[in-house]
Design a protein around this motif. Structure first.
Motif, PDB file in Angstrom:
ATOM      1  N   VAL A 248       0.902  -1.215  -0.024  1.00 21.22           N
ATOM      2  CA  VAL A 248       0.067  -0.087   0.126  1.00 21.22           C
ATOM      3  C   VAL A 248       0.734   1.384  -0.133  1.00 21.22           C
ATOM      4  O   VAL A 248       0.471   2.374  -0.648  1.00 21.22           O
ATOM      5  CB  VAL A 248      -0.993  -0.087   1.324  1.00 21.22           C
ATOM      6  CG1 VAL A 248      -1.497   1.453   1.221  1.00 21.22           C
ATOM      7  CG2 VAL A 248      -1.841  -1.146   0.995  1.00 21.22           C
ATOM      8  N   LEU A 249       1.996   1.312   0.775  1.00 16.79           N
ATOM      9  CA  LEU A 249       2.861   2.411   0.852  1.00 16.79           C
ATOM     10  C   LEU A 249       3.468   2.608  -0.588  1.00 16.79           C
ATOM     11  O   LEU A 249       3.688   3.692  -1.057  1.00 16.79           O
ATOM     12  CB  LEU A 249       3.891   2.155   1.972  1.00 16.79           C
ATOM     13  CG  LEU A 249       3.481   2.368   3.341  1.00 16.79           C
ATOM     14  CD1 LEU A 249       4.526   1.974   4.198  1.00 16.79           C
ATOM     15  CD2 LEU A 249       2.918   3.690   3.741  1.00 16.79           C
ATOM     16  N   GLY A 250       3.836   1.465  -1.334  1.00 12.42           N
ATOM     17  CA  GLY A 250       4.214   1.490  -2.542  1.00 12.42           C
ATOM     18  C   GLY A 250       3.626   2.049  -3.638  1.00 12.42           C
ATOM     19  O   GLY A 250       3.903   2.896  -4.364  1.00 12.42           O
ATOM     20  N   ALA A 251       2.181   1.761  -3.464  1.00 15.25           N
ATOM     21  CA  ALA A 251       1.128   2.014  -4.463  1.00 15.25           C
ATOM     22  C   ALA A 251       0.728   3.662  -4.069  1.00 15.25           C
ATOM     23  O   ALA A 251       0.606   4.518  -5.181  1.00 15.25           O
ATOM     24  CB  ALA A 251      -0.103   1.428  -4.115  1.00 15.25           C
ATOM     25  N   THR A 252       1.092   4.221  -2.956  1.00 15.73           N
ATOM     26  CA  THR A 252       0.608   5.447  -2.507  1.00 15.73           C
ATOM     27  C   THR A 252       1.679   6.197  -3.309  1.00 15.73           C
ATOM     28  O   THR A 252       1.466   7.494  -3.836  1.00 15.73           O
ATOM     29  CB  THR A 252       0.805   5.908  -1.089  1.00 15.73           C
ATOM     30  OG1 THR A 252      -0.183   4.849  -0.443  1.00 15.73           O
ATOM     31  CG2 THR A 252       0.549   6.880  -0.705  1.00 15.73           C
ATOM     32  N   ALA A 253       3.195   5.851  -3.246  1.00 20.31           N
ATOM     33  CA  ALA A 253       4.183   6.727  -3.898  1.00 20.31           C
ATOM     34  C   ALA A 253       4.030   6.637  -5.394  1.00 20.31           C
ATOM     35  O   ALA A 253       4.505   7.661  -5.943  1.00 20.31           O
ATOM     36  CB  ALA A 253       5.425   5.936  -3.764  1.00 20.31           C
ATOM     37  N   VAL A 254       3.267   5.748  -5.916  1.00 14.75           N
ATOM     38  CA  VAL A 254       2.973   5.548  -7.395  1.00 14.75           C
ATOM     39  C   VAL A 254       2.080   6.680  -7.910  1.00 14.75           C
ATOM     40  O   VAL A 254       2.260   7.229  -8.852  1.00 14.75           O
ATOM     41  CB  VAL A 254       2.791   4.161  -7.904  1.00 14.75           C
ATOM     42  CG1 VAL A 254       2.070   4.009  -9.359  1.00 14.75           C
ATOM     43  CG2 VAL A 254       3.799   3.102  -7.354  1.00 14.75           C
ATOM     44  N   ILE A 255       0.912   6.883  -7.029  1.00 15.91           N
ATOM     45  CA  ILE A 255      -0.230   7.643  -7.481  1.00 15.91           C
ATOM     46  C   ILE A 255       0.044   9.134  -7.279  1.00 15.91           C
ATOM     47  O   ILE A 255      -0.527   9.833  -7.783  1.00 15.91           O
ATOM     48  CB  ILE A 255      -1.582   7.389  -6.751  1.00 15.91           C
ATOM     49  CG1 ILE A 255      -1.453   7.717  -5.301  1.00 15.91           C
ATOM     50  CG2 ILE A 255      -1.818   5.645  -7.012  1.00 15.91           C
ATOM     51  CD1 ILE A 255      -2.810   7.326  -4.470  1.00 15.91           C
TER      52      ILE A 255
ATOM     53  N   ASN B 187      -3.660  -3.934  -4.540  1.00 15.91           N
ATOM     54  CA  ASN B 187      -4.131  -5.058  -5.159  1.00 15.91           C
ATOM     55  C   ASN B 187      -3.911  -5.619  -6.094  1.00 15.91           C
ATOM     56  O   ASN B 187      -3.362  -6.724  -6.619  1.00 15.91           O
ATOM     57  CB  ASN B 187      -5.587  -5.103  -5.163  1.00 15.91           C
ATOM     58  CG  ASN B 187      -6.499  -6.374  -5.348  1.00 15.91           C
ATOM     59  OD1 ASN B 187      -6.010  -7.310  -6.157  1.00 15.91           O
ATOM     60  ND2 ASN B 187      -7.541  -6.382  -4.707  1.00 15.91           N
ATOM     61  N   LYS B 188      -3.827  -4.717  -7.365  1.00 16.69           N
ATOM     62  CA  LYS B 188      -3.228  -5.057  -8.812  1.00 16.69           C
ATOM     63  C   LYS B 188      -1.838  -5.252  -8.808  1.00 16.69           C
ATOM     64  O   LYS B 188      -1.418  -6.398  -9.536  1.00 16.69           O
ATOM     65  CB  LYS B 188      -3.384  -3.649  -9.569  1.00 16.69           C
ATOM     66  CG  LYS B 188      -3.173  -3.930 -10.924  1.00 16.69           C
ATOM     67  CD  LYS B 188      -3.355  -2.549 -11.789  1.00 16.69           C
ATOM     68  CE  LYS B 188      -3.077  -2.655 -13.110  1.00 16.69           C
ATOM     69  NZ  LYS B 188      -3.961  -3.370 -14.025  1.00 16.69           N
ATOM     70  N   THR B 189      -0.945  -4.653  -7.779  1.00 19.82           N
ATOM     71  CA  THR B 189       0.490  -5.304  -7.775  1.00 19.82           C
ATOM     72  C   THR B 189       0.632  -6.464  -7.331  1.00 19.82           C
ATOM     73  O   THR B 189       1.480  -7.123  -7.849  1.00 19.82           O
ATOM     74  CB  THR B 189       1.163  -3.986  -6.915  1.00 19.82           C
ATOM     75  OG1 THR B 189       0.949  -2.570  -7.444  1.00 19.82           O
ATOM     76  CG2 THR B 189       2.481  -4.193  -6.917  1.00 19.82           C
ATOM     77  N   ALA B 190      -0.124  -6.823  -6.307  1.00 15.59           N
ATOM     78  CA  ALA B 190      -0.147  -8.387  -5.835  1.00 15.59           C
ATOM     79  C   ALA B 190      -0.313  -9.285  -6.955  1.00 15.59           C
ATOM     80  O   ALA B 190       0.225 -10.260  -7.061  1.00 15.59           O
ATOM     81  CB  ALA B 190      -0.963  -8.297  -4.514  1.00 15.59           C
ATOM     82  N   ARG B 191      -1.197  -8.878  -7.660  1.00 14.34           N
ATOM     83  CA  ARG B 191      -1.519  -9.864  -8.848  1.00 14.34           C
ATOM     84  C   ARG B 191      -0.453  -9.821  -9.888  1.00 14.34           C
ATOM     85  O   ARG B 191      -0.034 -11.216 -10.416  1.00 14.34           O
ATOM     86  CB  ARG B 191      -2.918  -9.489  -9.420  1.00 14.34           C
ATOM     87  CG  ARG B 191      -4.060  -9.487  -8.509  1.00 14.34           C
ATOM     88  CD  ARG B 191      -5.505  -9.132  -9.152  1.00 14.34           C
ATOM     89  NE  ARG B 191      -6.512  -9.242  -8.258  1.00 14.34           N
ATOM     90  CZ  ARG B 191      -7.633  -9.465  -8.578  1.00 14.34           C
ATOM     91  NH1 ARG B 191      -8.063  -9.956  -9.551  1.00 14.34           N
ATOM     92  NH2 ARG B 191      -8.609  -9.251  -7.528  1.00 14.34           N
ATOM     93  N   ILE B 192       0.078  -8.912 -10.151  1.00 16.34           N
ATOM     94  CA  ILE B 192       1.245  -8.850 -10.891  1.00 16.34           C
ATOM     95  C   ILE B 192       2.435  -9.781 -10.335  1.00 16.34           C
ATOM     96  O   ILE B 192       3.032 -10.297 -10.943  1.00 16.34           O
ATOM     97  CB  ILE B 192       1.623  -7.263 -11.259  1.00 16.34           C
ATOM     98  CG1 ILE B 192       0.587  -6.759 -11.912  1.00 16.34           C
ATOM     99  CG2 ILE B 192       2.935  -7.423 -12.249  1.00 16.34           C
ATOM    100  CD1 ILE B 192       0.850  -5.227 -12.261  1.00 16.34           C
ATOM    101  N   VAL B 193       2.674  -9.574  -9.414  1.00 18.70           N
ATOM    102  CA  VAL B 193       3.722 -10.091  -8.421  1.00 18.70           C
ATOM    103  C   VAL B 193       3.466 -11.732  -8.292  1.00 18.70           C
ATOM    104  O   VAL B 193       4.450 -12.627  -8.886  1.00 18.70           O
ATOM    105  CB  VAL B 193       4.029  -9.818  -6.802  1.00 18.70           C
ATOM    106  CG1 VAL B 193       4.519 -10.590  -6.143  1.00 18.70           C
ATOM    107  CG2 VAL B 193       4.188  -8.474  -6.662  1.00 18.70           C
TER     108      VAL B 193
END
Length: 226
Positions: free
Chosen positions: A167-174, A205-211
């Motif tokens: 979630v922290l990584g996704a926050t940095a992306v947006i 959530n999307k990142t987890a699926r890519i992982v």
């Protein structure tokens, strides 16, 4: 394996030290505010607090001055220990081809990548990327009533440490997505109609699926295919 367990211990120890540092910084800020010394919030304001403390120490009573000096001295120890552990984690990340591949995903750095490699020894045990995201507690819960089904937030089950990192990584992306190329980025489109925190969790959530896809296929991240 014992090696993966040792890697997880590094992450857990780092997380513990970060939380202890945050508690000490908050305590220092609160005590200084009681004497009228105000500083910026967050760990980023630590240097400002120490500077203000040195500048205003002559105005403080002697007992308070000594206690503030002790708190600042205690803050130095976790700072150095956190840096040492992060250097060890980054070194192990660079030595792992799987961890380096995961770091190619936007929002995932060496810390998150190495934590996933240590915590997920075999991604094929999950049938799909959605099941992997559910294991991390990133999938929404469903609530049905009167023939109507609605989603009421994520389950927050599973590994809270990995979920927090994603979630922290996704926050940095947006953050840059809100300023530039808004019409072309998946997260930026969601930001037009959803709150930033909701978008961060959705992107995690999307990142987890890519992982999961990268772990099971052995491929490298490709923005076009993703």
């Amino acid at each position: 394996s014992p090696a993966q367990q040792a890697a997880l211990l590094q992450h857990k120890t780092r997380d513990l030290l970060v939380r202890q540092r945050t508690m000490q910084v908050n305590a220092l800020r609160g005590h200084l505010a009681g004497f009228g010394i105000i500083s910026a919030a967050g760990v980023a304001g630590l240097n400002q607090m120490i500077t203000l403390l040195h500048a205003e120490q002559e105005m403080l009573p002697e007992p308070a001055r000594k206690l503030f000096q002790e708190i600042v001295a205690h803050l130095r120890a976790p700072e150095q220990r956190i840096d040492d552990i992060e250097k060890q984690i980054v070194a192990e990340h660079r030595a792992s081809s799987v961890s380096r591949r995961l770091a190619g995903i936007p929002g995932i750095g060496p810390i998150t990548a190495s934590a996933i490699v240590a915590a997920v020894p075999d991604a094929s045990t999950f049938r799909s990327g959605r099941q992997f995201a559910a294991w991390l507690g990133l999938t929404p819960k469903s609530h049905s009533s009167g023939g109507k089904e609605r989603q009421v937030g994520i389950s927050k089950q599973g590994d809270s440490y990995l979920r927090c990192l994603l979630v922290l990584g996704a926050t940095a992306v947006i953050r840059p997505a809100r300023k530039e190329n808004a019409s072309r980025q998946w997260a930026a489109k969601l930001l037009e109609k959803k709150a930033a925190r909701v978008v961060s969790v959705a992107l995690a959530n999307k990142t987890a699926r890519i992982v999961w896809a990268l772990l099971t296929t052995g491929n490298a991240y490709s923005a076009r295919s993703a």
